[in-house]
Design a protein around this motif. Sequence first.
Motif, PDB file in Angstrom:
ATOM      1  N   MET A   1       0.808  -1.054   0.091  1.00 16.65           N
ATOM      2  CA  MET A   1       0.007   0.002   0.078  1.00 16.65           C
ATOM      3  C   MET A   1       1.047   1.205  -0.001  1.00 16.65           C
ATOM      4  SD  MET A   1      -2.909  -1.263   2.527  1.00 16.65           S
ATOM      5  CE  MET A   1      -3.672   0.389   2.992  1.00 16.65           C
ATOM      6  N   GLU A   2       2.018   1.201   0.710  1.00 18.70           N
ATOM      7  CA  GLU A   2       2.788   2.393   1.040  1.00 18.70           C
ATOM      8  C   GLU A   2       3.535   2.713  -0.577  1.00 18.70           C
ATOM      9  OE1 GLU A   2       6.500   4.329   3.417  1.00 18.70           O
ATOM     10  OE2 GLU A   2       6.224   1.851   3.455  1.00 18.70           O
ATOM     11  N   LYS A   3       3.860   1.677  -1.148  1.00 20.41           N
ATOM     12  CA  LYS A   3       4.523   1.929  -2.421  1.00 20.41           C
ATOM     13  C   LYS A   3       3.598   2.456  -3.347  1.00 20.41           C
ATOM     14  CE  LYS A   3       7.840  -1.941  -1.933  1.00 20.41           C
ATOM     15  NZ  LYS A   3       8.336  -3.164  -2.196  1.00 20.41           N
ATOM     16  N   GLU A   4       2.250   1.855  -3.467  1.00 21.90           N
ATOM     17  CA  GLU A   4       1.309   2.249  -4.282  1.00 21.90           C
ATOM     18  C   GLU A   4       1.195   3.783  -4.190  1.00 21.90           C
ATOM     19  OE1 GLU A   4      -1.205  -2.041  -4.954  1.00 21.90           O
ATOM     20  OE2 GLU A   4      -2.100  -0.149  -3.623  1.00 21.90           O
ATOM     21  N   LEU A   5       0.910   4.341  -2.807  1.00 21.81           N
ATOM     22  CA  LEU A   5       0.573   5.698  -2.628  1.00 21.81           C
ATOM     23  C   LEU A   5       1.832   6.491  -3.069  1.00 21.81           C
ATOM     24  CD1 LEU A   5      -1.022   5.205   0.904  1.00 21.81           C
ATOM     25  CD2 LEU A   5      -2.019   5.899  -1.139  1.00 21.81           C
ATOM     26  N   VAL A   6       3.037   6.149  -2.633  1.00 19.11           N
ATOM     27  CA  VAL A   6       4.268   6.887  -3.143  1.00 19.11           C
ATOM     28  C   VAL A   6       4.340   7.009  -4.528  1.00 19.11           C
ATOM     29  CG1 VAL A   6       6.603   6.661  -3.400  1.00 19.11           C
ATOM     30  CG2 VAL A   6       5.795   6.320  -0.963  1.00 19.11           C
ATOM     31  N   THR A   7       3.782   5.981  -5.458  1.00 22.29           N
ATOM     32  CA  THR A   7       4.104   6.002  -6.920  1.00 22.29           C
ATOM     33  C   THR A   7       3.048   6.863  -7.086  1.00 22.29           C
ATOM     34  OG1 THR A   7       4.671   3.910  -7.027  1.00 22.29           O
ATOM     35  CG2 THR A   7       3.750   4.564  -9.066  1.00 22.29           C
ATOM     36  N   GLU A   8       1.805   6.894  -6.731  1.00 17.95           N
ATOM     37  CA  GLU A   8       0.560   7.737  -7.118  1.00 17.95           C
ATOM     38  C   GLU A   8       0.890   9.240  -6.845  1.00 17.95           C
ATOM     39  OE1 GLU A   8      -3.115   4.779  -5.557  1.00 17.95           O
ATOM     40  OE2 GLU A   8      -2.701   6.568  -4.567  1.00 17.95           O
ATOM     41  N   GLY A   9       1.752   9.324  -5.572  1.00 15.72           N
ATOM     42  CA  GLY A   9       2.196  10.959  -5.289  1.00 15.72           C
ATOM     43  C   GLY A   9       2.891  11.571  -6.339  1.00 15.72           C
ATOM     44  N   ILE A  10       4.117  10.661  -6.958  1.00 14.47           N
ATOM     45  CA  ILE A  10       4.838  11.028  -7.864  1.00 14.47           C
ATOM     46  C   ILE A  10       4.511  11.140  -8.981  1.00 14.47           C
ATOM     47  CG2 ILE A  10       7.152  10.331  -8.935  1.00 14.47           C
ATOM     48  CD1 ILE A  10       7.983   8.571  -6.510  1.00 14.47           C
ATOM     49  N   ILE A  11       3.441  10.345  -9.703  1.00 10.88           N
ATOM     50  CA  ILE A  11       2.834  10.654 -10.880  1.00 10.88           C
ATOM     51  C   ILE A  11       2.013  11.778 -10.743  1.00 10.88           C
ATOM     52  CG2 ILE A  11       0.760   9.885 -12.248  1.00 10.88           C
ATOM     53  CD1 ILE A  11       1.731   6.991 -11.482  1.00 10.88           C
ATOM     54  N   ARG A  12       1.145  12.186  -9.543  1.00  7.06           N
ATOM     55  CA  ARG A  12       0.531  13.359  -9.456  1.00  7.06           C
ATOM     56  C   ARG A  12       1.662  14.662  -9.439  1.00  7.06           C
ATOM     57  NH1 ARG A  12      -2.756  10.466  -5.952  1.00  7.06           N
ATOM     58  NH2 ARG A  12      -1.408  11.331  -4.250  1.00  7.06           N
ATOM     59  N   GLY A  13       2.718  14.670  -8.912  1.00  4.87           N
ATOM     60  CA  GLY A  13       3.777  15.314  -8.985  1.00  4.87           C
ATOM     61  C   GLY A  13       4.234  15.764 -10.035  1.00  4.87           C
TER      62      GLY A  13
ATOM     63  N   GLU B   1       4.032  11.185 -22.225  1.00  2.00           N
ATOM     64  CA  GLU B   1       3.459  10.904 -20.871  1.00  2.00           C
ATOM     65  C   GLU B   1       3.259   9.463 -20.531  1.00  2.00           C
ATOM     66  OE1 GLU B   1       0.405  14.852 -20.623  1.00  2.00           O
ATOM     67  OE2 GLU B   1      -0.224  13.178 -22.022  1.00  2.00           O
ATOM     68  N   VAL B   2       2.915   8.665 -21.480  1.00  2.00           N
ATOM     69  CA  VAL B   2       2.923   7.133 -21.111  1.00  2.00           C
ATOM     70  C   VAL B   2       4.392   6.704 -20.751  1.00  2.00           C
ATOM     71  CG1 VAL B   2       2.712   4.977 -22.206  1.00  2.00           C
ATOM     72  CG2 VAL B   2       0.884   6.694 -22.629  1.00  2.00           C
ATOM     73  N   ALA B   3       5.228   7.247 -21.439  1.00  2.00           N
ATOM     74  CA  ALA B   3       6.811   6.901 -21.150  1.00  2.00           C
ATOM     75  C   ALA B   3       7.042   7.439 -19.616  1.00  2.00           C
ATOM     76  CB  ALA B   3       7.679   7.591 -21.908  1.00  2.00           C
ATOM     77  N   GLN B   4       6.548   8.748 -19.239  1.00  2.00           N
ATOM     78  CA  GLN B   4       6.924   8.968 -17.883  1.00  2.00           C
ATOM     79  C   GLN B   4       6.205   8.294 -17.013  1.00  2.00           C
ATOM     80  OE1 GLN B   4       5.343  13.010 -17.368  1.00  2.00           O
ATOM     81  NE2 GLN B   4       7.267  13.748 -16.457  1.00  2.00           N
ATOM     82  N   ILE B   5       5.076   7.668 -17.082  1.00  2.00           N
ATOM     83  CA  ILE B   5       4.263   7.274 -15.959  1.00  2.00           C
ATOM     84  C   ILE B   5       5.129   5.735 -15.824  1.00  2.00           C
ATOM     85  CG2 ILE B   5       2.247   5.992 -15.559  1.00  2.00           C
ATOM     86  CD1 ILE B   5       0.652   8.358 -16.965  1.00  2.00           C
TER      87      ILE B   5
END
Length: 75
Positions: free
Chosen positions: A12-24, A52-56
Motif C-alpha cells: 500500500m505504501e509503494k502504491e501511495l508513493v507511486t501515485e504521489g510521484i505521478i501527481r507530482g 506521458e505514457v513513457a513518463q508514467i
Amino acid sequence: QMDNIKRLFSKMEKELVTEGIIRGKGFEDAIVTTSSSNVNVFVKSSELNSVEVAQITSIVTKQLNVEIDKIIIMW
C-alpha cells in the motif's frame, strides 16, 4: 499473520508513493493498484501522449520494480 500484514502495508505504501510521484509530474489524479500479475495505473486525463505514457511507465518501473509489459495505463 504479522508478515502478511507487513507485506500488505508495504504494498500500500509503494502504491501511495507511486501515485504521489505521478501527481507530482502534473497529472491531476492517479490511482495505482498492484496484483500478482500486473500493475494498473489510472490517471485523470482526457488523453495521454507517448511522452506521458513513457513518463508514467518510468515512474512505475522504478518505484514498484516491475517489467514494462506488466504495466497497464488507463485514462
